[in-house]
Design a protein around this motif. Structure first.
Motif, PDB file in Angstrom:
ATOM      1  N   ASP A   1     -17.578  -6.350 -10.150  1.00 44.48           N
ATOM      2  CA  ASP A   1     -18.161  -5.053  -9.509  1.00 44.48           C
ATOM      3  C   ASP A   1     -18.319  -3.859 -10.469  1.00 44.48           C
ATOM      4  OD1 ASP A   1     -18.379  -6.379  -7.041  1.00 44.48           O
ATOM      5  OD2 ASP A   1     -16.315  -6.040  -6.562  1.00 44.48           O
ATOM      6  N   GLY A   2     -17.804  -4.209 -11.595  1.00 44.17           N
ATOM      7  CA  GLY A   2     -17.818  -3.221 -12.804  1.00 44.17           C
ATOM      8  C   GLY A   2     -16.606  -2.382 -12.785  1.00 44.17           C
ATOM      9  N   VAL A   3     -16.600  -1.076 -13.260  1.00 42.55           N
ATOM     10  CA  VAL A   3     -15.528  -0.365 -13.508  1.00 42.55           C
ATOM     11  C   VAL A   3     -15.774   1.289 -13.414  1.00 42.55           C
ATOM     12  CG1 VAL A   3     -15.598  -0.140 -15.939  1.00 42.55           C
ATOM     13  CG2 VAL A   3     -13.402   0.293 -14.736  1.00 42.55           C
ATOM     14  N   ARG A   4     -15.086   1.704 -12.518  1.00 38.81           N
ATOM     15  CA  ARG A   4     -15.392   3.299 -12.446  1.00 38.81           C
ATOM     16  C   ARG A   4     -14.402   4.098 -12.983  1.00 38.81           C
ATOM     17  NH1 ARG A   4     -17.782   3.947  -6.144  1.00 38.81           N
ATOM     18  NH2 ARG A   4     -17.447   6.305  -6.474  1.00 38.81           N
ATOM     19  N   ILE A   5     -14.613   4.912 -13.764  1.00 37.13           N
ATOM     20  CA  ILE A   5     -13.769   5.563 -14.844  1.00 37.13           C
ATOM     21  C   ILE A   5     -13.684   7.033 -14.310  1.00 37.13           C
ATOM     22  CG2 ILE A   5     -13.065   5.986 -17.138  1.00 37.13           C
ATOM     23  CD1 ILE A   5     -15.160   3.640 -17.900  1.00 37.13           C
ATOM     24  N   PRO A   6     -12.464   7.672 -14.037  1.00 38.14           N
ATOM     25  CA  PRO A   6     -12.552   9.082 -13.741  1.00 38.14           C
ATOM     26  C   PRO A   6     -12.655   9.826 -14.939  1.00 38.14           C
ATOM     27  CG  PRO A   6     -10.137   7.956 -13.710  1.00 38.14           C
ATOM     28  CD  PRO A   6     -11.176   7.074 -13.779  1.00 38.14           C
ATOM     29  N   SER A   7     -13.231  11.129 -14.756  1.00 35.61           N
ATOM     30  CA  SER A   7     -13.571  12.001 -15.758  1.00 35.61           C
ATOM     31  C   SER A   7     -12.294  12.392 -16.697  1.00 35.61           C
ATOM     32  CB  SER A   7     -14.187  13.151 -15.238  1.00 35.61           C
ATOM     33  OG  SER A   7     -13.231  13.998 -14.390  1.00 35.61           O
ATOM     34  N   GLY A   8     -11.132  12.343 -16.033  1.00 35.99           N
ATOM     35  CA  GLY A   8      -9.853  12.626 -17.120  1.00 35.99           C
ATOM     36  C   GLY A   8      -9.597  11.455 -18.034  1.00 35.99           C
ATOM     37  N   GLU A   9     -10.290  10.380 -18.162  1.00 36.38           N
ATOM     38  CA  GLU A   9     -10.192   9.467 -19.362  1.00 36.38           C
ATOM     39  C   GLU A   9     -10.809  10.116 -20.485  1.00 36.38           C
ATOM     40  OE1 GLU A   9      -8.566   6.621 -19.749  1.00 36.38           O
ATOM     41  OE2 GLU A   9      -7.709   6.580 -17.647  1.00 36.38           O
ATOM     42  N   PHE A  10     -11.614  11.167 -20.142  1.00 38.40           N
ATOM     43  CA  PHE A  10     -12.692  11.502 -21.461  1.00 38.40           C
ATOM     44  C   PHE A  10     -12.242  13.015 -21.769  1.00 38.40           C
ATOM     45  CE2 PHE A  10     -15.051   8.434 -19.030  1.00 38.40           C
ATOM     46  CZ  PHE A  10     -15.484   7.750 -19.943  1.00 38.40           C
ATOM     47  N   PHE A  11     -11.042  13.500 -21.449  1.00 37.66           N
ATOM     48  CA  PHE A  11     -10.590  14.578 -21.803  1.00 37.66           C
ATOM     49  C   PHE A  11     -10.170  14.752 -23.195  1.00 37.66           C
ATOM     50  CE2 PHE A  11      -9.192  16.089 -17.195  1.00 37.66           C
ATOM     51  CZ  PHE A  11     -10.310  16.115 -16.793  1.00 37.66           C
ATOM     52  N   ASN A  12      -9.639  13.816 -24.018  1.00 44.38           N
ATOM     53  CA  ASN A  12      -9.246  13.591 -25.169  1.00 44.38           C
ATOM     54  C   ASN A  12     -10.209  12.722 -26.004  1.00 44.38           C
ATOM     55  OD1 ASN A  12      -7.027  15.457 -24.692  1.00 44.38           O
ATOM     56  ND2 ASN A  12      -5.988  13.741 -23.819  1.00 44.38           N
ATOM     57  N   PRO A  13     -10.576  13.007 -27.298  1.00 49.64           N
ATOM     58  CA  PRO A  13     -11.455  12.204 -27.992  1.00 49.64           C
ATOM     59  C   PRO A  13     -10.906  10.912 -28.306  1.00 49.64           C
ATOM     60  CG  PRO A  13     -11.336  14.393 -29.040  1.00 49.64           C
ATOM     61  CD  PRO A  13     -10.332  14.281 -28.184  1.00 49.64           C
ATOM     62  N   PHE A  14     -11.746   9.843 -28.376  1.00 54.13           N
ATOM     63  CA  PHE A  14     -11.414   8.598 -28.863  1.00 54.13           C
ATOM     64  C   PHE A  14     -12.545   7.871 -29.401  1.00 54.13           C
ATOM     65  CE2 PHE A  14     -12.360   8.186 -24.428  1.00 54.13           C
ATOM     66  CZ  PHE A  14     -13.330   6.944 -24.365  1.00 54.13           C
TER      67      PHE A  14
ATOM     68  N   ASP B   1     -26.130   6.303  -4.834  1.00 53.26           N
ATOM     69  CA  ASP B   1     -24.621   5.703  -4.947  1.00 53.26           C
ATOM     70  C   ASP B   1     -25.037   4.131  -5.831  1.00 53.26           C
ATOM     71  OD1 ASP B   1     -25.851   3.641  -3.240  1.00 53.26           O
ATOM     72  OD2 ASP B   1     -25.326   4.882  -1.287  1.00 53.26           O
ATOM     73  N   ILE B   2     -23.827   3.773  -5.965  1.00 48.60           N
ATOM     74  CA  ILE B   2     -23.892   2.561  -6.929  1.00 48.60           C
ATOM     75  C   ILE B   2     -24.864   1.382  -6.366  1.00 48.60           C
ATOM     76  CG2 ILE B   2     -22.397   0.875  -8.152  1.00 48.60           C
ATOM     77  CD1 ILE B   2     -20.389   2.972  -8.588  1.00 48.60           C
ATOM     78  N   GLU B   3     -24.479   1.058  -5.168  1.00 49.54           N
ATOM     79  CA  GLU B   3     -25.210   0.038  -4.342  1.00 49.54           C
ATOM     80  C   GLU B   3     -26.715   0.240  -4.687  1.00 49.54           C
ATOM     81  OE1 GLU B   3     -24.674  -0.163  -0.215  1.00 49.54           O
ATOM     82  OE2 GLU B   3     -25.765  -1.834  -0.066  1.00 49.54           O
ATOM     83  N   ALA B   4     -27.229   1.464  -4.544  1.00 48.83           N
ATOM     84  CA  ALA B   4     -28.622   1.571  -4.827  1.00 48.83           C
ATOM     85  C   ALA B   4     -28.912   1.411  -6.214  1.00 48.83           C
ATOM     86  CB  ALA B   4     -29.165   3.099  -4.414  1.00 48.83           C
ATOM     87  N   MET B   5     -28.230   1.509  -7.236  1.00 51.56           N
ATOM     88  CA  MET B   5     -28.520   1.170  -8.390  1.00 51.56           C
ATOM     89  C   MET B   5     -28.772  -0.442  -8.422  1.00 51.56           C
ATOM     90  SD  MET B   5     -25.678   3.196 -10.681  1.00 51.56           S
ATOM     91  CE  MET B   5     -25.049   4.689  -9.913  1.00 51.56           C
ATOM     92  N   HIS B   6     -27.889  -1.040  -7.893  1.00 54.91           N
ATOM     93  CA  HIS B   6     -27.880  -2.396  -8.122  1.00 54.91           C
ATOM     94  C   HIS B   6     -29.134  -2.925  -7.179  1.00 54.91           C
ATOM     95  CE1 HIS B   6     -24.346  -3.656 -10.213  1.00 54.91           C
ATOM     96  NE2 HIS B   6     -23.831  -2.453  -9.661  1.00 54.91           N
ATOM     97  N   GLU B   7     -29.503  -2.370  -6.276  1.00 56.58           N
ATOM     98  CA  GLU B   7     -30.755  -2.604  -5.474  1.00 56.58           C
ATOM     99  C   GLU B   7     -32.056  -2.604  -6.334  1.00 56.58           C
ATOM    100  OE1 GLU B   7     -30.655  -0.214  -2.080  1.00 56.58           O
ATOM    101  OE2 GLU B   7     -29.207  -1.717  -0.790  1.00 56.58           O
ATOM    102  N   VAL B   8     -32.018  -1.487  -7.115  1.00 52.41           N
ATOM    103  CA  VAL B   8     -33.269  -1.390  -7.901  1.00 52.41           C
ATOM    104  C   VAL B   8     -33.430  -2.428  -9.023  1.00 52.41           C
ATOM    105  CG1 VAL B   8     -34.524   0.037  -9.540  1.00 52.41           C
ATOM    106  CG2 VAL B   8     -33.656   1.052  -7.236  1.00 52.41           C
ATOM    107  N   TYR B   9     -32.017  -2.583  -9.537  1.00 53.70           N
ATOM    108  CA  TYR B   9     -31.770  -3.566 -10.636  1.00 53.70           C
ATOM    109  C   TYR B   9     -32.546  -5.052 -10.236  1.00 53.70           C
ATOM    110  CZ  TYR B   9     -29.876  -5.442 -15.010  1.00 53.70           C
ATOM    111  OH  TYR B   9     -30.018  -5.945 -16.353  1.00 53.70           O
ATOM    112  N   ASP B  10     -31.823  -5.247  -9.100  1.00 50.75           N
ATOM    113  CA  ASP B  10     -32.550  -6.602  -8.406  1.00 50.75           C
ATOM    114  C   ASP B  10     -34.054  -6.753  -8.351  1.00 50.75           C
ATOM    115  OD1 ASP B  10     -29.986  -7.678  -8.212  1.00 50.75           O
ATOM    116  OD2 ASP B  10     -29.758  -7.041  -5.773  1.00 50.75           O
TER     117      ASP B  10
ATOM    118  N   MET C   1     -25.653 -11.458  -7.478  1.00 53.88           N
ATOM    119  CA  MET C   1     -27.112 -11.021  -6.826  1.00 53.88           C
ATOM    120  C   MET C   1     -27.951 -11.913  -7.500  1.00 53.88           C
ATOM    121  SD  MET C   1     -26.394  -6.918  -7.646  1.00 53.88           S
ATOM    122  CE  MET C   1     -24.983  -5.854  -7.071  1.00 53.88           C
ATOM    123  N   ASN C   2     -28.881 -12.088  -6.334  1.00 53.14           N
ATOM    124  CA  ASN C   2     -29.863 -13.049  -6.703  1.00 53.14           C
ATOM    125  C   ASN C   2     -30.988 -12.352  -7.308  1.00 53.14           C
ATOM    126  OD1 ASN C   2     -28.793 -15.144  -4.836  1.00 53.14           O
ATOM    127  ND2 ASN C   2     -29.695 -14.108  -2.869  1.00 53.14           N
ATOM    128  N   ARG C   3     -31.511 -13.197  -8.329  1.00 53.13           N
ATOM    129  CA  ARG C   3     -32.931 -12.682  -8.927  1.00 53.13           C
ATOM    130  C   ARG C   3     -33.970 -12.830  -8.346  1.00 53.13           C
ATOM    131  NH1 ARG C   3     -33.152 -12.257 -14.255  1.00 53.13           N
ATOM    132  NH2 ARG C   3     -31.342 -13.141 -14.619  1.00 53.13           N
TER     133      ARG C   3
END
Length: 383
Positions: A247-260, A348-357, A1-3
């Protein structure tokens, strides 16, 4: 993404005269300012703009004393609120190393219990040791430089409220009260929050003016904040822009059902990872009653290079901890460091990156006679 160059909000300021808690309409100041209202009482400051609401505590908080108070950050567009214990909560001033040799020496000066940070390295109780490992991991020892742990030991504060034609700002400052053996207490923490007109987010800076030398001084916070849930009832997925490729990673909520622990997965360290182009941490809100998805709640750290370490781990008790540590570089007494963030609701995620830019590359935030603006370095004292 362009600065890109930042969009700068620069309009004349007016100082809001604080009022007692009355009819909210009484808090509106001047003509043409109905887009926002500010109500202040002895306990807290309530900010309501055209699109969001938030409360900043002064004393007797619902949960933590720093940042945005638990359960108060409202997205008027969707009706959703944050799902944790507050936003941009501040913790200790710290550095790498172990405090095992002197952890028993550090007490809160007011006698309000023990004010130390400890890894329980000498702990013989299996339950306490297990909790320490789950909360902090075992691979990267850290120790307190100055305390107290501001989130729950900070004494009452008197934030300054500043208002312009298209923004409301709140500035809070506090000096750390005690220090590790051989260190000096008194470093100053400043949190400056700007609520712009017409936005579903706020802009925030945390700044530290240090009175100590340290080889790797850092400030610990929650960005954007922790997540409370029962088997994913309050969120459907997590997004981390700095893991999993460009593009980052999208992690489903099921990954957080058990402590780590934080050093098992979903962790980031500047010394072991590539500094990413964007540093975004977000969770996709879910209605716990209907299961329907809501907006994303995201925290954008506008200069990725300021992040020393960050993790997204599940502790026992149904809480995902979103700790982020900023700076982590050699610091001399009299020097300062800061980090700037955007925190709010996105469709959405695209909107986050637009504000970040729009805002990227900045570590400082200034409110002055010209309005508010992000700056590329830590502001000089008084700004």
């Amino acid at each position: 993404m362009n600065r890109r160059n930042p969009v700068v909000a620069r309009l004349a300021l007016g100082v809001l005269v604080a009022s007692a808690w009355t009819d909210p309409s009484a808090a509106r100041q001047g003509d043409g300012e109905d887009w926002a209202r500010v109500v202040e009482d002895d306990r807290a400051i309530t900010i309501e703009t055209d699109l969001i609401e938030a409360v900043i505590p002064k004393n007797s908080p619902k949960h933590w004393m720093t940042g945005i108070e638990k359960g108060t950050f409202l997205d008027k567009t969707t009706g959703f609120r944050e799902a944790g214990d507050g936003l941009m909560v501040i913790d200790w001033l710290m550095e790498p190393g172990s405090d095992a040799e002197w952890q028993e020496q550090v007490f809160a000066p007011d006698g309000d219990g023990v004010g130390r940070y400890t890894w329980f390295e000498n702990e013989t109780d299996p339950a306490r040791r297990e909790y320490a490992l789950m909360a902090h991991g075992s691979s990267h020892r850290k120790r307190m430089v100055e305390g107290p742990q501001l989130c729950h030991r900070m004494k009452p504060v008197e934030p300054e409220v500043i208002r312009g034609d298209d923004f409301v700002a709140v500035r809070t400052t506090y000096r750390f009260e005690y220090a590790a053996p051989g260190r000096t207490p008194g470093s100053r923490w400043t949190q400056l929050i700007v609520f712009p007109k017409g936005e579903r987010y706020f802009v925030l800076m945390d700044r530290v003016d240090s009175v100590n030398d340290s080889p790797e001084l850092f400030l610990r916070n929650d960005t954007p904040g922790c997540v409370r849930h029962e088997q994913g009832d309050t969120f459907s997925e997590m997004y981390l822009s700095y893991l999993g490729g460009p593009d980052g990673v999208r992690i489903p909520s099921g990954e957080f059902f058990n402590p780590f622990p934080p050093d098992l997965k979903f962790g980031y360290r500047r010394d072991t990872h590539r500094v990413p182009e964007h540093f975004i941490r977000a969770y996709h809100l879910r209605d716990p009653e209907t299961g329907a998805d809501g907006p994303w709640l995201a925290g954008l750290t506008l200069d990725p290079s300021v992040v020393y370490e960050a993790w997204c781990s599940q502790r026992p008790g149904g809480i995902i901890v979103m700790i982020e540590e900023i700076h982590g570089r050699p610091t001399k007494a009299g020097e300062s460091f800061s980090a700037a963030h955007v925190v709010g609701y996105f469709d959405d995620i695209e909107a986050m990156h637009e504000v970040y830019d729009r805002y990227e590359g900045h570590t400082g935030l200034v409110v002055d006679e010209g309005g508010w603006r992000l700056v590329g370095s830590t502001p000089t004292p008084g700004e």
